[in-house]
Design an enzyme around this catalytic site. Sequence first.
Site, PDB file in Angstrom:
ATOM      1  N   GLY A  39       0.840  -1.196   0.000  1.00  0.00           N
ATOM      2  CA  GLY A  39       0.000   0.000   0.000  1.00  0.00           C
ATOM      3  C   GLY A  39       0.866   1.233   0.000  1.00  0.00           C
ATOM      4  O   GLY A  39       2.071   1.170   0.251  1.00  0.00           O
ATOM      5  N   ARG A  40       0.218   2.363  -0.258  1.00  0.00           N
ATOM      6  CA  ARG A  40       0.979   3.610  -0.368  1.00  0.00           C
ATOM      7  C   ARG A  40       0.067   4.762   0.012  1.00  0.00           C
ATOM      8  O   ARG A  40      -1.082   4.832  -0.423  1.00  0.00           O
ATOM      9  CB  ARG A  40       1.424   3.735  -1.821  1.00  0.00           C
ATOM     10  CG  ARG A  40       2.310   4.897  -2.153  1.00  0.00           C
ATOM     11  CD  ARG A  40       2.713   4.828  -3.611  1.00  0.00           C
ATOM     12  NE  ARG A  40       3.826   3.916  -3.831  1.00  0.00           N
ATOM     13  CZ  ARG A  40       5.111   4.291  -3.777  1.00  0.00           C
ATOM     14  NH1 ARG A  40       5.409   5.542  -3.523  1.00  0.00           N
ATOM     15  NH2 ARG A  40       6.071   3.423  -3.981  1.00  0.00           N
ATOM     16  N   LYS A  42       0.294   9.246   1.295  1.00  0.00           N
ATOM     17  CA  LYS A  42       1.047  10.456   0.946  1.00  0.00           C
ATOM     18  C   LYS A  42       2.467  10.415   1.504  1.00  0.00           C
ATOM     19  O   LYS A  42       3.418  10.804   0.849  1.00  0.00           O
ATOM     20  CB  LYS A  42       0.308  11.672   1.534  1.00  0.00           C
ATOM     21  CG  LYS A  42       0.067  12.743   0.492  1.00  0.00           C
ATOM     22  CD  LYS A  42      -0.568  13.966   1.120  1.00  0.00           C
ATOM     23  CE  LYS A  42      -1.629  14.510   0.176  1.00  0.00           C
ATOM     24  NZ  LYS A  42      -2.664  15.244   0.855  1.00  0.00           N
ATOM     25  N   LYS A  61       6.298  -0.547   7.188  1.00  0.00           N
ATOM     26  CA  LYS A  61       5.720   0.764   6.835  1.00  0.00           C
ATOM     27  C   LYS A  61       6.820   1.813   6.887  1.00  0.00           C
ATOM     28  O   LYS A  61       7.327   2.146   7.961  1.00  0.00           O
ATOM     29  CB  LYS A  61       4.565   1.102   7.794  1.00  0.00           C
ATOM     30  CG  LYS A  61       3.903   2.443   7.479  1.00  0.00           C
ATOM     31  CD  LYS A  61       2.635   2.675   8.301  1.00  0.00           C
ATOM     32  CE  LYS A  61       1.967   4.003   7.939  1.00  0.00           C
ATOM     33  NZ  LYS A  61       0.743   4.246   8.696  1.00  0.00           N
ATOM     34  N   ASP A 155      -9.307   7.870  11.949  1.00  0.00           N
ATOM     35  CA  ASP A 155      -9.176   7.622  10.506  1.00  0.00           C
ATOM     36  C   ASP A 155      -9.667   6.208  10.185  1.00  0.00           C
ATOM     37  O   ASP A 155      -9.075   5.505   9.360  1.00  0.00           O
ATOM     38  CB  ASP A 155      -7.718   7.821  10.056  1.00  0.00           C
ATOM     39  CG  ASP A 155      -7.600   8.091   8.555  1.00  0.00           C
ATOM     40  OD1 ASP A 155      -8.623   8.425   7.917  1.00  0.00           O
ATOM     41  OD2 ASP A 155      -6.487   7.962   8.020  1.00  0.00           O
TER      42      ASP A 155
HETATM   43  P1  ADP Z   1      -1.133   5.481   5.318  1.00  0.00           P
HETATM   44  O1  ADP Z   1      -0.883   6.259   6.546  1.00  0.00           O
HETATM   45  O2  ADP Z   1      -0.258   5.852   4.187  1.00  0.00           O
HETATM   46  O3  ADP Z   1      -2.579   5.392   4.930  1.00  0.00           O
HETATM   47  P2  ADP Z   1      -1.395   2.730   6.247  1.00  0.00           P
HETATM   48  O4  ADP Z   1      -0.811   2.325   7.558  1.00  0.00           O
HETATM   49  O5  ADP Z   1      -2.872   2.896   6.184  1.00  0.00           O
HETATM   50  O6  ADP Z   1      -0.636   4.018   5.710  1.00  0.00           O
HETATM   51  O7  ADP Z   1      -0.957   1.678   5.126  1.00  0.00           O
HETATM   52  C1  ADP Z   1      -1.317   1.868   3.771  1.00  0.00           C
HETATM   53  C2  ADP Z   1      -1.871   0.577   3.212  1.00  0.00           C
HETATM   54  O8  ADP Z   1      -0.874  -0.446   3.297  1.00  0.00           O
HETATM   55  C3  ADP Z   1      -3.077   0.006   3.967  1.00  0.00           C
HETATM   56  O9  ADP Z   1      -4.273   0.600   3.539  1.00  0.00           O
HETATM   57  C4  ADP Z   1      -2.965  -1.467   3.599  1.00  0.00           C
HETATM   58  O10 ADP Z   1      -3.473  -1.709   2.306  1.00  0.00           O
HETATM   59  C5  ADP Z   1      -1.461  -1.693   3.580  1.00  0.00           C
HETATM   60  N1  ADP Z   1      -0.995  -2.156   4.917  1.00  0.00           N
HETATM   61  C6  ADP Z   1      -0.703  -1.376   5.977  1.00  0.00           C
HETATM   62  N2  ADP Z   1      -0.342  -2.111   7.042  1.00  0.00           N
HETATM   63  C7  ADP Z   1      -0.392  -3.397   6.651  1.00  0.00           C
HETATM   64  C8  ADP Z   1      -0.165  -4.653   7.322  1.00  0.00           C
HETATM   65  N3  ADP Z   1       0.204  -4.688   8.595  1.00  0.00           N
HETATM   66  N4  ADP Z   1      -0.341  -5.795   6.618  1.00  0.00           N
HETATM   67  C9  ADP Z   1      -0.730  -5.746   5.327  1.00  0.00           C
HETATM   68  N5  ADP Z   1      -0.973  -4.608   4.640  1.00  0.00           N
HETATM   69  C10 ADP Z   1      -0.802  -3.443   5.287  1.00  0.00           C
HETATM   70 MG    MG Z   2      -4.206   4.380   5.762  1.00  0.00          MG
END
Ligand code: ADP
Ligand code: MG
Length: 352
Positions: A39-40, A42, A61, A155
């Site tokens: 995932g990605r 900003k 992350k 959020d």
């Molecule tokens: P942001 O703050 O950029 O929204 P997130 O923590 O929501 O970051 O992570 C972005 C995306 O990455 C999530 O919406 C998900 O799809 C994927 N993701 C995040 N954490 C995990 C995890 N622990 N396992 C699998 N996918 C993850």
């Molecule tokens: Mg997120």
Amino acid sequence: MARRRLDSRSGPTGLLGEIQTQISTDVLENHFDITGELGRGKFAVVKRCAEKATGKVFAAKYLKKRRRGRDCRAEIIHEMAVLEAARNNPRVVNLHAAYETDHDIILLLEYAAGGEIFDHCVSEELLPEAQVTRLIRQTLEGVHLLHQSGVVHLDLKPQNILLTTLSPLGDIKIVDFGLARRLGAVGELREILGTPEYVAPEILNYEPITTATDLWSVGVIAYMLVTGESPFAGEDKQETFLNVSQVNVDYSSEAFSRVSELAVDFIRKLLVKAPEDRPSAADCMTHPWLWPPCPGLEPTLPVPRTLRERSSGGKWAMPPEDTEDKENLHDSPHAKRFRFDEDAPVFTEGDL
Ligand code: ADP
Ligand code: MG
């Protein structure tokens, strides 16, 4: 373990400054094979990685330390501190370790292999309601535990609720605590946060943020899971904000053609403008929609005594009866038990 102290209490913005996890300056890639992007956002990229020594899979992350020319280390430390505070919350992703490079702090998180529940909101084939109620129940369990510890997520949206496995559909894991805040430490919290489609009216109006703000988002998530539509999404941001502040929700029979009356009742009670009129996470967990008739679907976390007391207090006026969904109301031993629950299990605060 190194202990880092930037600020001994949560500051005026509700940020936490103390973490236990040591931030390693080792090169993460020396210990882990990066195997893809998950995932990605900003300011973050999340990558799938496998520990070389064990083969164990994690989600890494990568959080930018500088954003818009500003040092954001404190925000990252806060995100880590919230994850640490939620370590015993089974519905929150676990923080395993942290690494630091010149540009990023990398959080090594428990891997949720089943993807986002968002995929099930936009899929041609929506989840059966019994699965939706299970996921919402688990989300509420997680939110309830967060709120008990004085933390609001702020959020909650289908992109931040992940699944441990896809097939069979696993359990939920809440991620992304970048906007989470500690309530109550100092004064009122008023900030413009969140994502337009999921943001509560009090945030738009710059009114105090409370735990009820998260419950609005749970209502939006439930709406999306059962209808496949985003309740407030407009043509643009302005229209979306207007829809939110006017609570302009489509409950038409087209949108809800295959949705039970109990589901509609649950959503209607959460998508109300005044935060004080929304049920708490604990109240929500006693709603009859969440206790389907299948005997195999038992609660995975205990229902505390306070919930039993509140649930008998008539928080949930019964919705209009739907002849097609009678079993949900009348034949479910769980529905009965959680409304009139003489014999519901008794749990202490310590169990939570
Ligand atoms: P942001 O703050 O950029 O929204 P997130 O923590 O929501 O970051 O992570 C972005 C995306 O990455 C999530 O919406 C998900 O799809 C994927 N993701 C995040 N954490 C995990 C995890 N622990 N396992 C699998 N996918 C993850
Ligand atoms: Mg997120």
